[in-house]
Every structure is written in structure tokens, then in C-alpha cells.
Design an enzyme around this catalytic site. Structure first.
Site, PDB file in Angstrom:
ATOM      1  N   GLU A 167       0.818  -1.225   0.000  1.00 56.49           N
ATOM      2  CA  GLU A 167       0.000   0.000   0.000  1.00 56.49           C
ATOM      3  C   GLU A 167       0.849   1.273   0.000  1.00 56.49           C
ATOM      4  O   GLU A 167       0.700   2.148   0.859  1.00 56.49           O
ATOM      5  CB  GLU A 167      -0.966  -0.029   1.186  1.00 56.49           C
ATOM      6  CG  GLU A 167      -1.945  -1.175   1.070  1.00 56.49           C
ATOM      7  CD  GLU A 167      -3.022  -1.194   2.147  1.00 56.49           C
ATOM      8  OE1 GLU A 167      -2.805  -0.603   3.209  1.00 56.49           O
ATOM      9  OE2 GLU A 167      -4.079  -1.807   1.913  1.00 56.49           O
ATOM     10  N   GLU A 367      -5.542  -8.359  -1.773  1.00 54.07           N
ATOM     11  CA  GLU A 367      -6.269  -8.152  -0.500  1.00 54.07           C
ATOM     12  C   GLU A 367      -7.687  -7.728  -0.808  1.00 54.07           C
ATOM     13  O   GLU A 367      -7.887  -6.755  -1.539  1.00 54.07           O
ATOM     14  CB  GLU A 367      -5.651  -7.015   0.325  1.00 54.07           C
ATOM     15  CG  GLU A 367      -4.593  -7.398   1.294  1.00 54.07           C
ATOM     16  CD  GLU A 367      -4.181  -6.252   2.215  1.00 54.07           C
ATOM     17  OE1 GLU A 367      -5.052  -5.647   2.864  1.00 54.07           O
ATOM     18  OE2 GLU A 367      -2.979  -5.973   2.273  1.00 54.07           O
TER      19      GLU A 367
HETATM   20  C1  BG6 Z   1      -4.760  -3.183   4.567  1.00 54.96           C
HETATM   21  C2  BG6 Z   1      -3.463  -3.652   5.145  1.00 54.96           C
HETATM   22  O1  BG6 Z   1      -4.743  -1.807   4.563  1.00 54.96           O
HETATM   23  O2  BG6 Z   1      -5.927  -3.398   5.272  1.00 54.96           O
HETATM   24  C3  BG6 Z   1      -3.608  -4.771   6.139  1.00 54.96           C
HETATM   25  O3  BG6 Z   1      -2.543  -3.995   4.133  1.00 54.96           O
HETATM   26  C4  BG6 Z   1      -4.789  -4.524   7.035  1.00 54.96           C
HETATM   27  O4  BG6 Z   1      -2.406  -4.976   6.795  1.00 54.96           O
HETATM   28  C5  BG6 Z   1      -6.035  -4.495   6.152  1.00 54.96           C
HETATM   29  O5  BG6 Z   1      -4.932  -5.451   8.060  1.00 54.96           O
HETATM   30  C6  BG6 Z   1      -7.349  -4.332   6.885  1.00 54.96           C
HETATM   31  O6  BG6 Z   1      -7.315  -3.185   7.708  1.00 54.96           O
HETATM   32  P1  BG6 Z   1      -7.572  -3.291   9.271  1.00 54.96           P
HETATM   33  O7  BG6 Z   1      -7.251  -1.952   9.801  1.00 54.96           O
HETATM   34  O8  BG6 Z   1      -8.997  -3.655   9.424  1.00 54.96           O
HETATM   35  O9  BG6 Z   1      -6.644  -4.356   9.759  1.00 54.96           O
END
Ligand code: BG6
Length: 473
Positions: A167, A367
Site C-alpha cells: 500500500e 487483499e
Molecule cells: C490493509 C493492510 O490496509 O488493510 C492490512 O494492508 C490490514 O495490513 C487491512 O490489516 C485491513 O485493515 P484493518 O485496519 O482492518 O486491519
């Protein structure tokens, strides 16, 4: 017709600092995730322990067996920087750290799961953050390159897919400790900080690409952004303009530079109107060369948001306000998760189509997922139908992007195989297909329990996406 090619990479993604625990195991140093203080900022009742997390460091074999059972074709993992270089400045790597990831990667390969390795994912050694202000300093770019050199040398014959930087577009946020190990120094303008972080992270990415390609010419390398599409809040011209500026500067600038190897006109103009120029010609050359070597683009996608344009007449001040103090809000037409994140499957299609039209490169979704606060019921079962619905809708939209918009997608990695700490260190924000019983830590183990979505996703992978329409909750 099934639009997914036979080699489509279905699987899952994780961030190892959030999952591993074992903060001090095998000579590891503390990193920016371990030392992150979140309690005040996010008003959480409690912050869970990153020394325990999901205990994946010690239970990785069991976790990989479960991923195999789910028929994963790929797993995205991160090699935690502070396990390899505990403070970041050592000449020689920490061998036990490297040996650990070698075992993990070997186990994945034995299970027929392609490792997709992220090189920095919230894991910069804390020492580099505290001593040099992270990627605000060019020295840290060199320390990072040294780390990449070590990891690429060790795993060049085992890892085919590499992600240089998790990111990267979010590294420019003014307090970006987690992503860039940096925060804005006092007396420095927001635009100078932005420009420095953009340049240094691009340079870090470019150096990583060059190192990997030199060691493993057949490897596939990408940069990565969190693509949170920003809609205008209303149809007023100022909201429309703000949305266009925000999408360019906050999301796409990273890929614009990575793929073209030069600053896009909108950014160059912005810098010049702010009275700044980029003077590191040698660095720009490295960035240019790497743009010819990247193979694909990878993204995380969770949600969309909307923006209002500020009441400012001066064009430059309007732009600065949108970039540094964006007035973001949540779209009232969309459903929300328990954490207030909007659920926007058709936004996902829009994002994929935009990438396809703008860059003409294959895209890897590394993701996408949804969190809920879950507990097993009295039968010990976790019925996460909302998660199945989320995945079904998003994957359908990905299918539409391929079929109707011509998007080239090489894989889809769900966040995440197992429950682990969120980026704000909350264990109760659960994303996994596999429940991790973090309330009971017995015999040095946390029990793993497949949720209902585990079986749904397994079936989806085994049918290469064809079961999408048949499967009911
Ligand atoms: C992404 C990251 O932004 O979102 C992850 O790469 C992160 O590491 C994921 O866990 C979800 O966000 P959060 O804050 O709910 O963990």
C-alpha cells in the site's frame, strides 16, 4: 462461460507482523507495528498483544495444512524486515530469521501453494523509524535495498511473485509510521513531506525491482496500492473536481510513476507551483529503468468513500486542501461493516476497469475481505454468511470486469486465511476463513476452527470460480 483461466491464482493474503506473535523469537528486533500505540488514537478499549497475535510463527505448519485443505493456489505472506535485520543497520542478516521463512516457503511449495512475498508490510525495524524517521530519509532506502538483496538472494529459486511495498500510496499520509516509518518533521511543509516520501518510496520500490530482476530474471515483480475509489459527494463542480484530484494524488500517482518512470504532468505542475523540483537525477533514472521491468500491478480493495470540495477559490490552495486535508465521508447509499467501512462490490469493478484502461498491465488482487466480531455458537460453529455474501458479490464484480470490461486479472487473494490482529492491533476485528481462539492459549497453542466461509471458498477454488452462482449460504 467460466472466465477464469486454469492458472488463476486463488488464495489468501496475510501480513506476518499481524499474525505471527513471537516478538522476540529467534533474534527478531522490534518493528513499527510492535511499537505502534493505538489506544488513544482509535479509542479502543484494549490493544491486543503483538507478542502473541495469532501465534502463526509457531503454528504455521497447521495453518498451511488448513490452507492446503482449502485448495489455495497462492498465499501472500510478508517476510518481516526486523526478523532479518533486527535494527535495520546490521551488515549481516539474522540467520534464524531467514531459516524460519525458508521453512515456511518450503512448506508452502510442498503443499502446492505459490508463495507471493511482500517485502515491506508494516514491519520496518523500529530503530530505523526512530533514528532516521523512516523513509523520510534516503539512508533508509539503502538499508531497505540491503534487506531486499539478502531476501532475494536467499529465495530467488523458490519465490516467483514479489510485491515490493504494501500500500505504497498510503505512505504519504502525514503520520505514516506504520507504512513508511515516518512522520512529518516540525517546520516542514506538507507538500515537501509529500514530495520526499513519494520520491524515496518510489526509489525504494525501483531498487527492489532492479535487485530481484537481476537475481531472478524470470521472477514477476509488482508495486502495490490500496485503491479506495473516491466518489464526489454531490454533483457540484467543486466536489467533482475534488474527487478527480484525490483519486490522482491519493491513489493513482503511485502507479502513474511506477509504470511511466516519470512524474505525470499533474504532479510535475503541482510541484512546480509549490516552488519545488525533483533534483535527484540519478534516482529518477533508477525509477525510470524499473518502470520497464515491472510485470503486474497489485491492489488491496476494501471500500470506497466520498469527498467534498473545500470552499476555496485559489486553485493551488484548493488542491493542497484536497490532498492534505481531504474531507472524506461514507456513502450513505452503501451498507457498512461493523467497523463502519462501506461495502461496495460494484466499486470493485470500477476500480479494476480503471486500472485496465489506465495501465494495460495484468492486475493481481492481493487483499479483499470483510471483518466481523465473531464467536463460535454453542455447537462450536461460526456461521459467517455475511462474509460469504461479501465475497460472492465482489468476485461476481471481478468476473464482470474480466468479461465485460476486458480486465486482465491473474489472481485473487482473500484477506485473510486466518484471524489475526488488525492494523490497529484488535484481535476482535476478525477477517479469517479460520477462527483463531485467542481467548484460550493452551499448551502454547491457539485452536483453529474453520468457519462456514472456509467450505464456501474451498468449493469456489476447486471449481475455479464456477460454483459462484450455484452455492447457496
Ligand atoms: C490493509 C493492510 O490496509 O488493510 C492490512 O494492508 C490490514 O495490513 C487491512 O490489516 C485491513 O485493515 P484493518 O485496519 O482492518 O486491519
Amino acid at each position: 462461460m467460466n472466465v477464469f483461466p486454469a492458472e488463476f491464482l486463488w488464495g489468501g493474503a496475510m501480513s506476518n507482523v499481524q499474525a505471527e506473535g513471537g516478538c522476540f523469537a529467534d533474534g527478531k528486533g522490534l518493528n513499527v507495528f510492535d511499537t505502534l500505540e493505538v489506544r488513544k488514537e482509535y479509542g479502543q478499549e484494549s490493544v491486543d498483544n503483538s507478542d502473541l497475535a495469532a501465534n502463526h510463527y509457531f503454528q504455521y505448519e497447521e495453518d498451511i495444512s488448513l490452507m492446503k485443505e482449502m485448495s489455495f493456489k497462492a498465499l501472500r505472506l510478508s517476510i518481516v524486515w526486523s526478523r532479518i535485520y533486527p535494527t535495520g543497520i546490521e551488515d549481516k542478516p539474522n540467520e534464524p530469521g531467514l531459516a524460519h521463512y525458508e521453512k515456511v516457503i518450503d512448506r508452502l511449495l510442498e503443499a502446492g501453494i505459490e508463495p507471493v512475498v511482500s517485502l515491506i508490510h508494516f514491519d520496518m525495524p523500529d530503530y530505523l523509524s526512530k533514528t532516521y524517521n523512516g523513509f523520510y530519509s534516503k539512508k533508509v532506502v539503502d538499508f531497505y535495498a540491503h534487506h531486499v538483496e539478502t531476501v532475494a538472494e536467499r529465495f530467488k529459486n523458490k519465490v516467483k511473485y514479489w510485491i515490493t511495498y504494501n500500500e505504497m500510496n498510503t505512505a504519504t499520509m502525514l503520520q505514516s509510521k506504520l507504512v513508511a516509518g515516518a512522520s512529518i518533521p516540525s517546520g516542514i511543509s506538507a507538500e515537501k513531506y509529500f514530495r520526499t516520501i513519494v520520491f524515496n518510496t518510489q526509489l525504494a520500490h525501483a531498487k527492489a525491482v532492479a535487485i530481484i530482476k537481476e537475481k531472478a530474471p524470470e521472477a514477476k515483480v509488482s508495486g502495490m496500492i490500496n485503491f479506495y475509489q473516491i466518489y464526489p459527494k454531490t454533483l457540484s463542480p467543486k466536489d467533482m473536481l475534488a474527487a478527480a484530484i484525490a483519486n490522482d494524488f491519493l491513489c493513482l500517482l503511485t502507479f502513474d510513476i511506477m509504470t511511466q518512470g516519470i512524474y505525470p504532468p499533474y504532479y510535475e505542475e503541482f510541484l512546480s507551483r509549490c516552488g519545488m523540483e525533483e533534483d535527484d537525477r540519478e534516482g529518477l533514472e533508477i525509477i525510470k529503468r524499473s518502470s520497464e521491468q515491472i510485470d503486474f500491478l497489485s491492489i488491496s480493495y476494501y471500500q470506497t468513500c466520498e469527498i467534498s470540495g473545500p470552499e476555496i477559490e485559489d486553485p493551488l490552495e484548493f488542491e493542497k486542501s484536497v490532498i492534505f486535508r481531504p474531507q472524506l465521508s461514507m456513502n450513505e447509499h452503501l451498507e457498512k461493516t461493523d467497523w463502519g467501512w462501506s461495502i461496495d462490490p460494484s466499486g470493485f469493478r470500477k476500480v479494476l476497469s480503471t486500472l485496465n484502461q489506465r495501465y494495460h498491465k495484468p492486475v493481481f488482487i492481493v487483499e479483499n475481505g470483510i471483518a466481523g466480531d465473531e464467536k463460535p455458537d454453542s455447537r462450536g460453529v461460526i456461521d459467517d454468511d455475511y462474509r460469504i455474501r461479501f465475497y460472492r458479490e465482489h468476485i461476481k464484480n471481478m468476473q464482470d470486469a474480466i468479461e465485460s470490461d476486458g480486465a486482465e486479472i491473474i489472481g485473487y487473494l482473500a484477506w485473510s486465511p486466518i484471524d489475526f490482529l488488525s492494523s490497529h492491533k484488535e484481535m476482535r476485528k476478525r477477517y479469517g476463513f479460520i477462527y483463531v481462539d485467542s481467548d484460550h492459549y493452551e499448551d502454547h497453542k491457539m485452536k483453529r476452527i474453520p468457519k462456514k466461509s472456509f467450505y464456501w471458498y474451498k468449493r469456489l477454488i476447486e471449481s475455479n470460480g464456477a460454483s459462484l452462482y450455484e452455492v447457496s449460504e
